[in-house]
Design an enzyme around this catalytic site. Sequence first.
Site, short mmCIF file in Angstrom:
data_model
loop_
_atom_site.label_atom_id
_atom_site.label_comp_id
_atom_site.label_asym_id
_atom_site.label_seq_id
_atom_site.Cartn_x
_atom_site.Cartn_y
_atom_site.Cartn_z
N SER A 68 -40.87 -6.82 -50.61
CA SER A 68 -40.73 -5.97 -49.43
C SER A 68 -41.83 -4.93 -49.39
O SER A 68 -42.37 -4.54 -50.43
CB SER A 68 -39.35 -5.30 -49.45
OG SER A 68 -39.13 -4.61 -48.25
N ASP A 69 -42.15 -4.46 -48.19
CA ASP A 69 -43.12 -3.39 -48.02
C ASP A 69 -42.75 -2.59 -46.77
O ASP A 69 -42.34 -3.17 -45.77
CB ASP A 69 -44.54 -3.95 -47.88
CG ASP A 69 -45.59 -2.87 -48.05
OD1 ASP A 69 -45.82 -2.47 -49.20
OD2 ASP A 69 -46.15 -2.41 -47.03
N THR A 70 -42.90 -1.28 -46.85
CA THR A 70 -42.55 -0.40 -45.74
C THR A 70 -43.74 0.47 -45.36
O THR A 70 -44.44 0.98 -46.24
CB THR A 70 -41.36 0.52 -46.12
OG1 THR A 70 -40.24 -0.30 -46.47
CG2 THR A 70 -40.97 1.43 -44.97
#
Length: 191
Positions: A68-70
Amino acid sequence: MKSFILASGSPRRKELLQQARYTFSIQTSDIDEIVEPHLTPSEVVCELARQKAEAVAKTNQDAVVLGSDTIVVCNDQILGKPKDQNEAREMLQRLSDRDHSVLTGVAISEKGETITFFEETVVHFYPLTSEEIEQYLQTGEPFDKAGSYGIQGFGAYLVQSISGDYNNVVGLPLAKTMRELQAFHIYPTIQ
């Protein structure tokens, strides 16, 4: 039971998955986080999530891996994690009294197959005084978070409203992720 790995060192993603009753291990990837400059913000987060998941999946052939990446996007500019206090201050000043988007990309990888998706949440900040920004900087919260704030901590004080998934702003669109994990036969432990 299949092995489930979170390819992230984020304590917030870990907490969200634990709250949802998943059993998993953590193995971070050491990717360089390089993406093509022409990609849209949603493509950027999906690509980074894919790179993280696939890097860990390469050495864990029999596991389901979640990456995941935000990022935060304000006026079409991506705001990542601040490099220092000055950059954090500038980001918070930019976000003051306006809408911005929080995008989280998620990748689930198993046996060479990867799916990706993203979630977008619109956040509106209160107008922030320079004193409020300095007070927030003193908490230490801004320095490991995209956009220089965390909604789940003292940073909640900055947020006037959100439209969309709260957990997405924390770091993982949990409901959508849980639904996608079902296709990989990864389920919470309910007893």
